[in-house]
Write an enzyme that holds these catalytic residues in place. Structure first.
Site, PDB file in Angstrom:
ATOM      1  N   SER A 146       6.953   1.414  -4.481  1.00 21.48           N
ATOM      2  CA  SER A 146       7.875   2.500  -4.150  1.00 21.48           C
ATOM      3  C   SER A 146       8.303   2.428  -2.693  1.00 21.48           C
ATOM      4  CB  SER A 146       7.215   3.843  -4.492  1.00 21.48           C
ATOM      5  OG  SER A 146       8.162   4.887  -4.493  1.00 21.48           O
ATOM      6  N   GLU A 240      12.720   4.338 -15.438  1.00 21.53           N
ATOM      7  CA  GLU A 240      12.637   5.037 -14.156  1.00 21.53           C
ATOM      8  C   GLU A 240      13.983   5.072 -13.451  1.00 21.53           C
ATOM      9  OE1 GLU A 240      10.857   3.065 -10.659  1.00 21.53           O
ATOM     10  OE2 GLU A 240       9.904   1.717 -12.098  1.00 21.53           O
ATOM     11  N   HIS A 270       7.805   4.748 -13.122  1.00 22.91           N
ATOM     12  CA  HIS A 270       7.652   4.368 -11.724  1.00 22.91           C
ATOM     13  C   HIS A 270       6.193   4.038 -11.378  1.00 22.91           C
ATOM     14  CE1 HIS A 270       9.044   4.244  -7.606  1.00 22.91           C
ATOM     15  NE2 HIS A 270       8.177   5.146  -7.210  1.00 22.91           N
TER      16      HIS A 270
END
Length: 297
Positions: A146, A240, A270
């Protein structure tokens, strides 16, 4: 077909997502992530060693099969505002085992207390410390999930800009590469993403960037010159909203001559690798295969 374990996790995440708001208190969000991560403890044979790199707290996570001089510098996710060694210890332990590398997780400074470029400065400092400690760049893997994936790219770009030797490989899990939130999956995956929402995701970046243009290449690496970066592995979930962040990054990296291994995981969300589900273990195993193929061991 998705595993039963993943379906249960998806249901849990969807329940939590329903209560999300763009203005969620940062401390509450931080505590929530810490509490949630405690549900997946590491195996008893994993060595965890607290350390400090200059003024940066960090942690070594070492599986029994880890090679002493091979290091995986892992930059945790958390939207640049949360995350810690605690939240990513389980994933770090799995990565150490699959890659046969010692994993180093630094707790880089978080926003809004420490906005851009604090996180990049800390990541670069830790990398330089590894080199000064005698670890060869060719024996270093760098990666993250991320925001940690975006930070990985920003770190590589910063090192490249200083003509410094780069790590051997990069591993990016659902990297956040477009803080403007312009990817089409922000809309097309909004209903199927069990965890992230477009509104909340678009509300966070200015806590990190303040008045900086969100298209700055060290903030949104899809706008950067990616030439010269090491071979990379990119994993992303098909369900996602940040799917486009990975797909566009991969396209631009390949256009720049970077060797990229890219996989979109069906029915996954995610950073699903952080969860104790069969698909997460399979993804970690594939990361290990990617690394072992490079090092040929």
């Amino acid at each position: 077909m998705a595993s039963q374990e993943s379906l249960l996790v998806r249901q849990y995440l969807m329940t939590a997502k329903a209560s999300q708001t763009a203005g969620t208190d940062i401390e509450i969000a931080r505590q929530g992530l810490e509490s949630f991560s405690s549900l997946t403890p590491v195996a008893p044979d994993i060595i965890v060693e607290k350390t400090k790199i200059e003024d940066i707290p960090a942690e070594w996570v070492i599986a029994p099969n880890a090679v002493e001089d091979r290091v995986f510098l892992y930059l945790h996710g958390g939207a640049y505002i949360m995350g810690s060694c605690n939240t990513h210890r389980y994933l770090a332990s799995k990565l150490s085992q699959s890659t046969a590398a010692r994993v180093l997780v630094p707790e880089y400074r978080l926003a809004p207390e420490n906005p851009f470029p604090a996180a990049i400065e800390d990541a670069v400092k830790v990398y330089r410390w590894l080199i000064s400690s005698g670890i060869a760049p060719d024996n270093i893997i760098i990666g993250g999930d991320s925001a940690g994936g975006g930070l990985t790219l920003a770190t590589l770009l910063s090192l490249k800009g200083e003509d410094e030797a780069l790590p051997a490989l990069a591993v990016l899990l659902s990297p956040w590469t477009d803080l403007e939130g312009t990817g089409e999956s922000m809309e097309t995956r909004a209903d199927v993403d069990p965890w992230l929402s477009p509104d909340a995701t678009r509300a966070i970046p200015t806590l990190y960037t303040r008045d900086l243009d969100l298209s700055h290449p060290l903030v949104s690496p899809i706008y950067a010159d990616l030439s010269g970066l090491p071979s990379m592995l990119v994993h992303v979930g098909n369900d996602e909203i940040l799917l486009s962040d990975s797909a566009r990054l991969v396209d631009r990296a390949r256009e720049a001559g970077v060797e990229v291994t890219f996989k979109v995981w069906d029915d996954m969300w995610h950073v699903f690798q952080t969860f104790a589900i069969p698909e997460g273990q399979q993804a970690v195993d594939e990361i290990g295969e990617f690394v072992q193929k490079h090092f040929n061991y």
